[in-house]
Design a protein around this motif. Structure first.
Motif, mmCIF file in Angstrom:
data_model
loop_
_atom_site.group_PDB
_atom_site.id
_atom_site.type_symbol
_atom_site.label_atom_id
_atom_site.label_comp_id
_atom_site.label_asym_id
_atom_site.label_seq_id
_atom_site.Cartn_x
_atom_site.Cartn_y
_atom_site.Cartn_z
ATOM 1 N N SER A 31 61.439 46.065 71.437
ATOM 2 C CA SER A 31 61.936 46.470 70.242
ATOM 3 C C SER A 31 60.940 46.363 69.208
ATOM 4 C CB SER A 31 63.257 45.510 69.964
ATOM 5 O OG SER A 31 63.507 45.880 68.566
ATOM 6 N N TYR A 32 60.775 47.226 68.249
ATOM 7 C CA TYR A 32 59.726 47.286 67.193
ATOM 8 C C TYR A 32 60.476 46.864 65.653
ATOM 9 C CZ TYR A 32 57.746 49.918 70.877
ATOM 10 O OH TYR A 32 57.017 50.299 72.143
ATOM 11 N N LYS A 33 61.658 46.386 65.952
ATOM 12 C CA LYS A 33 62.483 45.800 64.749
ATOM 13 C C LYS A 33 62.068 44.387 64.473
ATOM 14 C CE LYS A 33 64.644 49.949 64.179
ATOM 15 N NZ LYS A 33 64.521 50.757 62.928
ATOM 16 N N TRP A 34 62.407 44.066 63.188
ATOM 17 C CA TRP A 34 62.020 42.903 62.934
ATOM 18 C C TRP A 34 63.147 41.789 63.536
ATOM 19 C CZ3 TRP A 34 57.554 41.268 61.401
ATOM 20 C CH2 TRP A 34 56.723 42.183 60.563
ATOM 21 N N ASP A 35 64.504 42.247 63.723
ATOM 22 C CA ASP A 35 65.553 41.307 63.944
ATOM 23 C C ASP A 35 65.514 41.339 65.589
ATOM 24 O OD1 ASP A 35 68.816 40.752 63.251
ATOM 25 O OD2 ASP A 35 67.715 39.761 64.754
ATOM 26 N N CYS A 36 65.024 40.484 66.469
ATOM 27 C CA CYS A 36 65.091 40.764 67.859
ATOM 28 C C CYS A 36 66.464 40.527 68.392
ATOM 29 C CB CYS A 36 64.332 39.629 68.507
ATOM 30 S SG CYS A 36 62.605 39.696 68.167
ATOM 31 N N SER A 37 67.565 39.871 67.474
ATOM 32 C CA SER A 37 68.865 39.765 68.053
ATOM 33 C C SER A 37 69.798 41.191 67.961
ATOM 34 C CB SER A 37 69.590 38.815 67.179
ATOM 35 O OG SER A 37 69.838 39.109 65.727
ATOM 36 N N SER A 38 69.197 42.195 67.443
ATOM 37 C CA SER A 38 69.921 43.536 67.320
ATOM 38 C C SER A 38 69.443 44.199 68.707
ATOM 39 C CB SER A 38 69.325 44.302 66.339
ATOM 40 O OG SER A 38 69.297 43.778 64.916
ATOM 41 N N TRP A 39 70.521 43.802 69.637
ATOM 42 C CA TRP A 39 70.461 44.376 71.262
ATOM 43 C C TRP A 39 70.201 45.647 71.237
ATOM 44 C CZ3 TRP A 39 68.674 40.347 73.563
ATOM 45 C CH2 TRP A 39 69.426 39.100 73.702
ATOM 46 N N ASN A 40 70.921 46.511 70.280
ATOM 47 C CA ASN A 40 70.915 48.069 70.412
ATOM 48 C C ASN A 40 69.630 48.512 69.866
ATOM 49 O OD1 ASN A 40 73.708 47.977 71.288
ATOM 50 N ND2 ASN A 40 74.498 47.951 68.995
ATOM 51 N N GLU A 41 68.873 47.941 69.477
ATOM 52 C CA GLU A 41 67.416 48.283 68.923
ATOM 53 C C GLU A 41 66.027 48.355 69.946
ATOM 54 O OE1 GLU A 41 67.314 50.039 66.268
ATOM 55 O OE2 GLU A 41 68.985 49.411 65.213
ATOM 56 N N TYR A 42 66.417 48.041 71.288
ATOM 57 C CA TYR A 42 65.664 48.061 72.251
ATOM 58 C C TYR A 42 65.432 49.398 72.639
ATOM 59 C CZ TYR A 42 65.149 43.060 71.673
ATOM 60 O OH TYR A 42 64.918 41.609 71.299
ATOM 61 N N ARG A 43 64.116 49.955 72.477
ATOM 62 C CA ARG A 43 63.740 51.170 73.024
ATOM 63 C C ARG A 43 62.921 51.430 74.293
ATOM 64 N NH1 ARG A 43 67.683 51.918 70.288
ATOM 65 N NH2 ARG A 43 67.745 52.597 68.218
ATOM 66 N N GLU A 44 62.153 50.537 74.586
ATOM 67 C CA GLU A 44 61.457 50.888 75.760
ATOM 68 C C GLU A 44 61.962 49.636 76.715
ATOM 69 O OE1 GLU A 44 58.108 52.875 73.910
ATOM 70 O OE2 GLU A 44 58.971 52.833 75.861
ATOM 71 N N SER A 83 54.993 45.899 69.809
ATOM 72 C CA SER A 83 56.421 45.480 69.621
ATOM 73 C C SER A 83 56.532 44.059 68.985
ATOM 74 C CB SER A 83 56.953 45.245 71.209
ATOM 75 O OG SER A 83 56.168 44.411 71.851
ATOM 76 N N ASN A 84 57.766 43.995 68.279
ATOM 77 C CA ASN A 84 58.027 42.693 67.757
ATOM 78 C C ASN A 84 58.766 41.646 68.446
ATOM 79 O OD1 ASN A 84 57.791 40.922 65.127
ATOM 80 N ND2 ASN A 84 59.932 41.319 65.141
ATOM 81 N N CYS A 85 59.680 42.216 69.505
ATOM 82 C CA CYS A 85 60.369 41.682 70.253
ATOM 83 C C CYS A 85 60.373 42.117 71.887
ATOM 84 C CB CYS A 85 61.716 41.598 69.882
ATOM 85 S SG CYS A 85 62.104 41.704 68.222
ATOM 86 N N GLY A 143 79.312 47.897 87.257
ATOM 87 C CA GLY A 143 80.487 48.171 86.615
ATOM 88 C C GLY A 143 80.720 47.551 85.085
ATOM 89 N N ASN A 144 79.565 46.897 84.757
ATOM 90 C CA ASN A 144 79.496 46.216 83.759
ATOM 91 C C ASN A 144 78.204 46.781 82.789
ATOM 92 O OD1 ASN A 144 81.837 44.197 83.994
ATOM 93 N ND2 ASN A 144 80.299 43.058 85.397
ATOM 94 N N GLU A 145 78.517 46.556 81.399
ATOM 95 C CA GLU A 145 77.490 46.912 80.446
ATOM 96 C C GLU A 145 76.315 45.925 80.372
ATOM 97 O OE1 GLU A 145 80.215 48.771 76.974
ATOM 98 O OE2 GLU A 145 78.848 47.348 76.485
ATOM 99 N N ARG A 146 75.128 46.507 80.411
ATOM 100 C CA ARG A 146 73.859 45.635 80.188
ATOM 101 C C ARG A 146 73.908 44.673 79.054
ATOM 102 N NH1 ARG A 146 68.534 49.115 80.261
ATOM 103 N NH2 ARG A 146 69.905 50.202 82.144
ATOM 104 N N GLU A 147 73.845 43.438 79.379
ATOM 105 C CA GLU A 147 73.863 42.236 78.281
ATOM 106 C C GLU A 147 72.506 41.726 77.875
ATOM 107 O OE1 GLU A 147 76.122 39.007 79.200
ATOM 108 O OE2 GLU A 147 75.394 38.639 81.291
ATOM 109 N N GLY A 148 72.300 41.391 76.892
ATOM 110 C CA GLY A 148 71.203 40.649 76.521
ATOM 111 C C GLY A 148 71.225 39.111 76.846
ATOM 112 N N VAL A 149 70.016 38.548 77.429
ATOM 113 C CA VAL A 149 69.914 37.358 77.939
ATOM 114 C C VAL A 149 69.209 36.459 77.060
ATOM 115 C CG1 VAL A 149 69.156 35.941 79.893
ATOM 116 C CG2 VAL A 149 69.833 38.062 80.445
ATOM 117 N N GLY A 150 68.141 36.843 76.445
ATOM 118 C CA GLY A 150 67.066 36.238 75.640
ATOM 119 C C GLY A 150 66.101 37.085 75.058
ATOM 120 N N TYR A 151 65.291 36.439 73.945
ATOM 121 C CA TYR A 151 64.120 37.422 73.626
ATOM 122 C C TYR A 151 63.228 36.471 73.018
ATOM 123 C CZ TYR A 151 66.767 36.632 69.247
ATOM 124 O OH TYR A 151 67.455 35.881 68.162
#
Length: 124
Positions: free
Chosen positions: A100-113, A32-34, A43-51
């Motif tokens: 995430s295995y993507k280069w851009d860790c700020s792409s919250w939608n790319e986290y797969r595991e 993983s890169n990130c 009742g709320n969506e999952r939100e990114g906190v940090g990476y």
């Protein structure tokens, strides 16, 4: 071994601290890169906190936790940590780590595991 496993959640009073751990399977950590922390309240969506970029250790946080939360890693243990200080009731929620295995860790939608989560409750 599961890809990711969180631990360290609990109940604290406002102003207190907790340190969460995310133990990653060896192949997940090495490929993983990130690694990121997310949180979710009912009742709320999952939100990114940090990476953290696992290769460089570079970290980034959302504004609501900047200066209070710190992400760190221990490569020898395949583990990422989330140290949370000055906790507020609004920090309560289920905390997840994700890879995430993507280069851009700020792409919250790319986290797969994902891990199963650990509950954090902050009382006022």
């Amino acid at each position: 071994q599961v890809p990711l496993e969180e631990s360290g959640g609990g109940s604290v009073q406002a102003g207190g601290s907790l340190k969460l751990s995310c133990s990653a399977a060896g192949d997940t950590y090495s490929s993983s890169n990130c690694l990121a922390w997310f949180r979710q309240t009912p009742g709320n969506e999952r939100e990114g906190v940090g990476y953290i970029y696992t290769g460089t250790g570079l970290t980034s946080y959302v504004d609501s936790v900047k200066g209070r939360f710190t992400i760190s890693q221990d490569n020898a243990k395949n583990t990422v940590y989330l140290e949370m200080n000055s906790l507020k009731p609004e920090d309560s929620g289920m905390y997840y780590c994700a890879a995430s295995y993507k280069w851009d860790c700020s792409s919250w939608n790319e986290y797969r595991e994902w891990g199963q989560g650990t509950q954090v409750t902050v009382s006022s």
